[in-house]
Scaffold this motif. Structure first.
Motif, PDB file in Angstrom:
ATOM      1  N   UNK A 279      -1.214  -3.177 -30.902  1.00 35.94           N
ATOM      2  CA  UNK A 279      -2.035  -4.793 -30.440  1.00 35.94           C
ATOM      3  C   UNK A 279      -3.513  -3.710 -30.344  1.00 35.94           C
ATOM      4  N   UNK A 280      -4.352  -4.250 -29.989  1.00 34.11           N
ATOM      5  CA  UNK A 280      -5.577  -3.701 -29.331  1.00 34.11           C
ATOM      6  C   UNK A 280      -5.927  -3.828 -28.093  1.00 34.11           C
ATOM      7  N   UNK A 281      -6.309  -2.817 -27.709  1.00 36.48           N
ATOM      8  CA  UNK A 281      -6.282  -2.225 -26.365  1.00 36.48           C
ATOM      9  C   UNK A 281      -7.309  -1.999 -25.919  1.00 36.48           C
ATOM     10  N   UNK A 282      -7.880  -2.397 -24.182  1.00 40.36           N
ATOM     11  CA  UNK A 282      -8.870  -2.452 -23.473  1.00 40.36           C
ATOM     12  C   UNK A 282      -8.846  -1.097 -22.267  1.00 40.36           C
ATOM     13  N   UNK A 283     -10.220  -0.168 -22.583  1.00 38.29           N
ATOM     14  CA  UNK A 283     -10.007   1.112 -21.404  1.00 38.29           C
ATOM     15  C   UNK A 283     -10.155   0.181 -19.911  1.00 38.29           C
ATOM     16  N   UNK A 284     -10.628  -1.160 -20.075  1.00 32.41           N
ATOM     17  CA  UNK A 284     -10.152  -1.607 -18.389  1.00 32.41           C
ATOM     18  C   UNK A 284      -8.820  -1.701 -17.894  1.00 32.41           C
ATOM     19  N   UNK A 285      -8.505  -1.983 -18.770  1.00 30.84           N
ATOM     20  CA  UNK A 285      -6.410  -1.431 -18.422  1.00 30.84           C
ATOM     21  C   UNK A 285      -5.920  -0.069 -18.173  1.00 30.84           C
ATOM     22  N   UNK A 286      -6.578   0.143 -18.051  1.00 34.46           N
ATOM     23  CA  UNK A 286      -6.692   2.194 -18.198  1.00 34.46           C
ATOM     24  C   UNK A 286      -7.340   2.872 -17.237  1.00 34.46           C
ATOM     25  N   UNK A 287      -6.272   3.822 -15.942  1.00 34.48           N
ATOM     26  CA  UNK A 287      -7.576   4.171 -15.599  1.00 34.48           C
ATOM     27  C   UNK A 287      -8.586   4.951 -15.293  1.00 34.48           C
ATOM     28  N   UNK A 288      -9.558   5.124 -14.797  1.00 33.31           N
ATOM     29  CA  UNK A 288     -10.860   6.167 -15.522  1.00 33.31           C
ATOM     30  C   UNK A 288     -11.126   7.462 -15.452  1.00 33.31           C
ATOM     31  N   UNK A 289      -9.997   7.715 -14.582  1.00 39.69           N
ATOM     32  CA  UNK A 289     -10.128   8.950 -14.266  1.00 39.69           C
ATOM     33  C   UNK A 289      -8.858   9.740 -15.088  1.00 39.69           C
ATOM     34  N   UNK A 290      -7.729   9.223 -16.218  1.00 38.31           N
ATOM     35  CA  UNK A 290      -7.209   9.945 -17.733  1.00 38.31           C
ATOM     36  C   UNK A 290      -5.780   9.642 -16.861  1.00 38.31           C
ATOM     37  N   UNK A 291      -5.470   9.449 -15.288  1.00 36.30           N
ATOM     38  CA  UNK A 291      -4.463  10.326 -15.592  1.00 36.30           C
ATOM     39  C   UNK A 291      -3.576   8.671 -14.933  1.00 36.30           C
ATOM     40  N   UNK A 292      -2.758   8.582 -16.280  1.00 35.28           N
ATOM     41  CA  UNK A 292      -1.675   7.943 -16.698  1.00 35.28           C
ATOM     42  C   UNK A 292      -0.209   8.021 -16.115  1.00 35.28           C
ATOM     43  N   UNK A 293       0.307   8.973 -15.111  1.00 36.59           N
ATOM     44  CA  UNK A 293       1.204   9.962 -14.462  1.00 36.59           C
ATOM     45  C   UNK A 293       1.546   8.278 -13.529  1.00 36.59           C
ATOM     46  N   UNK A 294       3.016   7.994 -13.779  1.00 35.34           N
ATOM     47  CA  UNK A 294       4.245   7.051 -12.995  1.00 35.34           C
ATOM     48  C   UNK A 294       5.103   8.050 -12.067  1.00 35.34           C
ATOM     49  N   UNK A 295       5.431   6.879 -11.502  1.00 37.22           N
ATOM     50  CA  UNK A 295       6.306   7.367 -10.317  1.00 37.22           C
ATOM     51  C   UNK A 295       7.976   7.924 -10.692  1.00 37.22           C
ATOM     52  N   UNK A 296       7.887   7.898 -11.900  1.00 40.28           N
ATOM     53  CA  UNK A 296       9.342   7.568 -12.567  1.00 40.28           C
ATOM     54  C   UNK A 296       9.685   7.052 -13.546  1.00 40.28           C
TER      55      UNK A 296
END
Length: 520
Positions: free
Chosen positions: A40-57
């Motif tokens: 699937x095509x994705x957009x950068x607008x759907x992801x954190x601009x600071x690059x931090x994709x870390x989740x709680x668990x």
């Protein structure tokens, strides 16, 4: 279930887990059409601009990935029997009350016996991947709800690339990663070497979760998995015990018979003229195959021969050959011990590869057919040189295919096997399960002699006056049958109940695995 006879004469189903199948048509007879699968095509607008994709668990990451009933979840096996993450993953899925997951591992190990309870309660519907040890026995008893599908390492990548298997969520164990999702396996407390078996998952899955126990600031260098393909990152306490990437299949044999086999293999490679400057080699896992590397090493040192590259499964023995200047490169597909991990981290000539470059049959070529000689094992062979690596003589499914099928395309494929195990002959009239067609198997070496496929007249001519114990395969079989008191009894199976299938490297169905009879 309707079964049809394929080009190998094997009865196989036309429909597997609701998907139409193509029966095996013969070596190089099936050619695919169409285009590769489309992630699937994705957009950068759907992801954190600071690059931090870390989740709680892990639970939060799975929920955000849209986990629901009936999805396909993939994992990789580079941590081998030290893997903790996969069991944790399905513990989490169970707590989320999700059902009917198709698990798509690159391989399983005895540590995954933990998952049998999830096969029983419906959390996991079926497995498409190697079913080793307890999971194989469970499948052979006809207990799994769906059909198991066994593919080679290259076949697994091919299935994803071709769209035969669509991965909804890939969960990638990464010994080191950054918050963006860049990841490597060559460093960190759980370092396992490379992450090549997860490459296709990261490229084609709808959602990708990288799980690490060593989160480092951006950028993670080197990266084997690119963060641009990753949706979420999760930090946990431990991925597992990397020391358990070492197993019984990665230790040199101490058996006199098997050491003799290893010596014969090295002698044959020298006598056949394969061992010469610039040659290439692939050695499979297993004590005999590792021992042969040591014998070959001494011959290379004595004659001044240097290899261009060696393919692995890397071990400390291949590392020693690289560091001693006996080969220019190790092209590594899977790291089998901690010395291999160290070497990959420190030596730029120890290169991590993936099934795409090494084994994918639906590509513009791969490494497998470039290798001059591949030395492999088998659970059984037959008088027509067909090979079996997934079932034992009792019919139980206890091993995966790994890269074994793919390696058969080498210029000279040698199976180094004992003539019997536990007083049961290994050479039979017909293998229990066909995994490798005899046309691609060139030499079978046992402690009682060496059999060359009659089609390889060049090898027969080259070794005619070598002094090696070259015999016909039927002659070796008769000698062993006499020692063991006759040919082994065929396993008792239910020919009406298919529990798993064997795919060939091109995605066609090569053979069926039948349920083992309770009377067996």
């Amino acid at each position: 279930m309707k079964l049809v006879k394929n080009a190998a004469g094997k009865l196989v189903p036309l429909n597997i887990n609701g998907k139409k199948q193509i029966p095996y048509k013969g070596i190089n007879k099936f050619k695919p059409k169409g285009n590769k699968a489309k992630p699937p095509i994705r957009s950068c607008t759907d992801y954190p601009s600071d690059g931090n994709k870390v989740q709680k668990n892990l639970k939060e990451a799975l929920a955000k990935a849209g986990l629901k009933d009936g999805m396909t979840i993939s994992t990789h096996h580079h941590l081998r029997n030290g893997d903790v993450l996969t069991n944790l993953l399905f513990d989490t899925i169970k707590k989320m009350r999700i059902k009917n997951i198709m698990w798509y591992p690159s391989a399983s190990f005895p540590v995954h016996e933990h998952l049998i309870k999830y096969l029983e309660d419906g959390t996991i519907h079926h497995i498409e991947g190697s079913m080793n040890g307890p999971l194989g026995r469970y499948t052979s008893q006809g207990k799994m709800k769906g059909l198991g599908v066994l593919r080679s390492h290259g076949g697994r990548y091919q299935a994803v690339q071709d769209g035969d298997v669509h991965i909804d969520i890939a969960v990638i164990a990464a010994p080191t990663a950054d918050p963006f999702g860049n990841a490597t396996g060559d460093r960190g407390p759980s370092a396992c070497g490379l992450l090549g078996f997860a490459l296709g998952d990261s490229e084609y899955a709808d959602k990708v979760i990288v799980v690490t126990d060593n989160l480092v600031p951006f950028p993670c260098i080197p990266w084997q998995i690119q963060g641009n393909n990753v949706d979420f990152v999760v930090k946990i306490d431990s991925l597992g015990d990397s020391s358990k990437i070492v197993s019984g299949t990665t230790e040199v044999t101490k058996s006199p018979d098997r050491l003799l086999i290893a010596e014969y293999v090295a002698d044959f490679i020298e006598a056949a003229g394969i061992m010469k400057d610039g040659f290439s080699l692939q050695a499979g896992a297993g004590g005999t195959n590792l021992a042969f590397v040591l014998f070959l090493k001494e011959k290379m040192k004595a004659t001044g021969v240097k290899a261009r590259f060696m393919r692995g499964g890397s071990t400390k023995y291949l590392v020693q050959m690289l560091e001693e200047g006996l080969t220019d490169y190790i092209l590594d597909g899977q790291t089998f011990d901690l010395e291999g991990v160290r070497s990959m981290r420190e030596n730029t000539n120890h290169v991590n590869t993936s099934p795409f470059t090494s084994y994918n049959f639906h590509g513009k070529g791969n490494f497998a057919s470039m290798v001059d000689v591949a030395v492999l094992g088998a659970t059984e062979v037959d008088v027509n040189f067909n090979g079996n690596v997934v079932t034992h003589s009792d019919g139980y499914l206890l091993h995966g295919i790994g890269g074994w099928q793919n390696c058969l395309y080498s210029k000279c494929t040698i199976l180094a096997i004992p003539s019997f195990r536990d007083r049961i002959p290994v050479i039979v009239d017909e293998v229990t399960t066909l995994v490798g067609p005899g046309d691609l198997i060139d030499v079978i070496i046992t402690e009682r002699g060496i059999a060359i496929n009659p089609k390889r007249k060049d090898l027969i001519k080259a070794t005619k006056n070598s002094g090696l114990p070259i015999k016909s395969i039927k002659q070796i079989k008769k000698e062993v049958d006499d020692i063991c008191g006759g040919a082994p009894a065929k396993p008792k199976v239910d020919k009406k109940k298919v529990v798993a299938v064997i795919k060939w490297v091109d995605g066609t169905v090569l053979d069926s695995v039948f349920a083992v009879s309770k009377k067996n």
